[in-house]
Design a protein around this motif. Structure first.
Motif, short mmCIF file in Angstrom:
data_model
loop_
_atom_site.label_atom_id
_atom_site.label_comp_id
_atom_site.label_asym_id
_atom_site.label_seq_id
_atom_site.Cartn_x
_atom_site.Cartn_y
_atom_site.Cartn_z
N THR A 148 0.82 -1.22 0.00
CA THR A 148 0.00 0.00 0.00
C THR A 148 0.85 1.27 0.00
O THR A 148 0.33 2.36 -0.22
CB THR A 148 -0.96 0.03 1.21
OG1 THR A 148 -0.19 0.02 2.43
CG2 THR A 148 -1.89 -1.15 1.19
N TRP A 149 2.14 1.12 0.23
CA TRP A 149 3.08 2.24 0.11
C TRP A 149 3.62 2.33 -1.30
O TRP A 149 3.61 3.39 -1.92
CB TRP A 149 4.23 2.06 1.11
CG TRP A 149 5.35 3.05 0.94
CD1 TRP A 149 6.50 2.87 0.22
CD2 TRP A 149 5.44 4.37 1.50
NE1 TRP A 149 7.30 3.98 0.29
CE2 TRP A 149 6.66 4.93 1.08
CE3 TRP A 149 4.60 5.13 2.31
CZ2 TRP A 149 7.07 6.21 1.44
CZ3 TRP A 149 5.01 6.41 2.68
CH2 TRP A 149 6.23 6.93 2.23
N HIS A 150 4.10 1.19 -1.83
CA HIS A 150 4.79 1.21 -3.11
C HIS A 150 3.85 1.31 -4.31
O HIS A 150 4.14 2.02 -5.27
CB HIS A 150 5.67 -0.03 -3.26
CG HIS A 150 6.85 -0.04 -2.35
ND1 HIS A 150 7.08 -1.03 -1.41
CD2 HIS A 150 7.88 0.83 -2.23
CE1 HIS A 150 8.19 -0.77 -0.76
NE2 HIS A 150 8.69 0.35 -1.23
N LEU A 151 2.73 0.58 -4.28
CA LEU A 151 1.90 0.51 -5.48
C LEU A 151 1.29 1.86 -5.88
O LEU A 151 1.31 2.20 -7.07
CB LEU A 151 0.82 -0.56 -5.33
CG LEU A 151 1.33 -2.00 -5.39
CD1 LEU A 151 0.20 -2.98 -5.10
CD2 LEU A 151 1.96 -2.31 -6.74
N PRO A 152 0.73 2.66 -4.95
CA PRO A 152 0.22 3.96 -5.39
C PRO A 152 1.31 4.85 -5.98
O PRO A 152 1.03 5.65 -6.89
CB PRO A 152 -0.35 4.56 -4.10
CG PRO A 152 -0.66 3.39 -3.24
CD PRO A 152 0.42 2.40 -3.54
N ARG A 153 2.54 4.71 -5.49
CA ARG A 153 3.64 5.52 -6.01
C ARG A 153 4.10 5.03 -7.38
O ARG A 153 4.53 5.82 -8.22
CB ARG A 153 4.79 5.52 -5.01
CG ARG A 153 4.47 6.36 -3.77
CD ARG A 153 5.36 6.04 -2.58
NE ARG A 153 5.09 6.97 -1.48
CZ ARG A 153 4.04 6.89 -0.67
NH1 ARG A 153 3.16 5.91 -0.83
NH2 ARG A 153 3.87 7.77 0.29
N LEU A 154 4.02 3.72 -7.60
CA LEU A 154 4.41 3.16 -8.90
C LEU A 154 3.32 3.33 -9.95
O LEU A 154 3.60 3.66 -11.11
CB LEU A 154 4.70 1.66 -8.74
CG LEU A 154 6.00 1.25 -8.07
CD1 LEU A 154 5.98 -0.25 -7.80
CD2 LEU A 154 7.20 1.62 -8.92
N LEU A 155 2.08 3.07 -9.57
CA LEU A 155 1.00 2.93 -10.53
C LEU A 155 0.00 4.08 -10.51
O LEU A 155 -0.78 4.22 -11.46
CB LEU A 155 0.22 1.63 -10.25
CG LEU A 155 1.02 0.35 -10.05
CD1 LEU A 155 0.08 -0.80 -9.77
CD2 LEU A 155 1.91 0.06 -11.24
N GLY A 156 -0.01 4.85 -9.43
CA GLY A 156 -1.08 5.82 -9.21
C GLY A 156 -2.15 5.20 -8.33
O GLY A 156 -2.32 3.97 -8.28
N ARG A 157 -2.89 6.04 -7.62
CA ARG A 157 -3.85 5.54 -6.64
C ARG A 157 -4.99 4.77 -7.28
O ARG A 157 -5.47 3.78 -6.73
CB ARG A 157 -4.40 6.70 -5.80
CG ARG A 157 -5.27 6.26 -4.64
CD ARG A 157 -5.52 7.39 -3.65
NE ARG A 157 -6.29 8.47 -4.24
CZ ARG A 157 -7.63 8.51 -4.26
NH1 ARG A 157 -8.32 7.49 -3.76
NH2 ARG A 157 -8.26 9.53 -4.80
N ARG A 158 -5.46 5.18 -8.46
CA ARG A 158 -6.59 4.50 -9.09
C ARG A 158 -6.23 3.06 -9.46
O ARG A 158 -7.00 2.12 -9.20
CB ARG A 158 -7.05 5.25 -10.34
CG ARG A 158 -7.53 6.66 -10.12
CD ARG A 158 -8.79 6.72 -9.28
NE ARG A 158 -9.30 8.08 -9.21
CZ ARG A 158 -10.06 8.54 -8.24
NH1 ARG A 158 -10.41 7.74 -7.24
NH2 ARG A 158 -10.48 9.79 -8.25
N ARG A 159 -5.10 2.88 -10.09
CA ARG A 159 -4.71 1.53 -10.49
C ARG A 159 -4.38 0.66 -9.27
O ARG A 159 -4.72 -0.53 -9.24
CB ARG A 159 -3.53 1.58 -11.45
CG ARG A 159 -3.95 1.96 -12.87
CD ARG A 159 -2.80 2.02 -13.83
NE ARG A 159 -3.29 2.00 -15.20
CZ ARG A 159 -2.52 2.16 -16.28
NH1 ARG A 159 -1.21 2.33 -16.14
NH2 ARG A 159 -3.06 2.13 -17.48
N ALA A 160 -3.73 1.24 -8.28
CA ALA A 160 -3.46 0.49 -7.05
C ALA A 160 -4.76 0.06 -6.39
O ALA A 160 -4.88 -1.08 -5.91
CB ALA A 160 -2.62 1.34 -6.09
N ALA A 161 -5.75 0.95 -6.38
CA ALA A 161 -7.04 0.61 -5.79
C ALA A 161 -7.73 -0.51 -6.56
O ALA A 161 -8.34 -1.41 -5.97
CB ALA A 161 -7.94 1.85 -5.74
#
Length: 261
Positions: A148-161
């Motif tokens: 939940t730290w790395h994915l929003p930074r890599l992909l953006g919050r929408r894709r991480a969600a």
């Protein structure tokens, strides 16, 4: 299976860390989590590691947590999960703190905490056909391992969600297009591609690579602060033999020979 659940080998500046429960897709149980934390703690204390390679033995990189163990824990599942996550999260923090770049070599499946380990790497080489999925909410649990730290930074919050809420499965090409994976190669070329990459990094300018990793991973809250950090890191690197060699080699139109500090 018998034998160590995490294999560690350090040679020529390359630390190879291999999850080693191939019969269960390298599923993470308390024993593997402890072994991984021991491995990363040991690497963090060394000064001869110039690149870390994280891999999984067998056909699949890592299927995430050992769900059979989760089921066996029954109503004690919460405590069982804490028993796994305490060392696992220590290992994730160690991999972040290690100055050397971390490369993940991924094949088959990276699920749950396996995907979290991929997200925490600096560079990721995946075999064609590899599948990536979070899967936590599918069994009533919550993403962990720093995802939940790395994915929003890599992909953006929408894709991480989308990954977290729907458990969408990405294939290797999609993962590359989304920014989760650096390179996709045929499965029979994965080992050679990764070996070439880690050898190149290990032969690179260690001080510059370490400073670059930190600048990318921990950006300052303002541009002015980041510019100041970049200037300080550049000045420090400029005082190393590697920088002097790099400039001299550029002028002489020859490949640089780093490794002098």
């Amino acid at each position: 299976m018998s034998g160590p659940t995490v294999l560690v080998d350090v040679a020529d500046g390359v630390a190879r860390v291999t999850l080693n429960r191939p019969d269960v897709a390298n599923a993470i149980d308390p024993g593997l989590a402890d072994a991984l934390a021991d491995a990363t703690r040991g690497l963090r204390a060394r000064d001869d590691v110039r690149v870390v390679l994280l891999a999984g033995a067998g056909a699949r990189f890592c299927g995430g947590g050992d769900v059979r163990g989760f089921a066996a824990a029954g109503q004690q599942l919460g405590e069982h999960l804490r028993r796994i996550l305490t060392p696992l999260h220590r290992a994730v923090a160690d991999l972040d703190a290690i100055g050397a770049p971390v490369v993940a070599a991924v094949q088959g499946t990276a699920a749950g905490a396996g995907l979290a380990l991929v997200a925490g790497a600096d560079l990721v080489v995946a075999a064609a056909g590899t599948r990536f999925v979070l899967a936590y909410t599918g069994i009533g649990l919550v993403p962990d391992g720093g995802s939940t730290w790395h994915l929003p930074r890599l992909l953006g919050r929408r894709r991480a969600a989308e990954l977290a809420f729907t458990n969408r499965v990405l294939d290797a090409d999609e993962a590359r297009d989304w920014g989760l994976v650096t390179r996709v190669v045929p499965g029979d070329q994965l080992a050679a591609e990764v070996d070439g990459l880690v050898a190149s990094l290990a032969a690179g300018p260690a001080v510059a690579l370490r400073a670059t990793k930190r600048l990318l991973r921990d950006p300052s809250p303002s541009l002015d602060e980041q510019l100041a950090r970049e200037a300080a890191a550049m000045a420090h690197a400029g005082g190393t033999a590697d920088a002097w060699e790099g400039a001299a080699a550029f002028v002489a139109k020859r490949p640089p020979v780093f490794g002098r500090g």
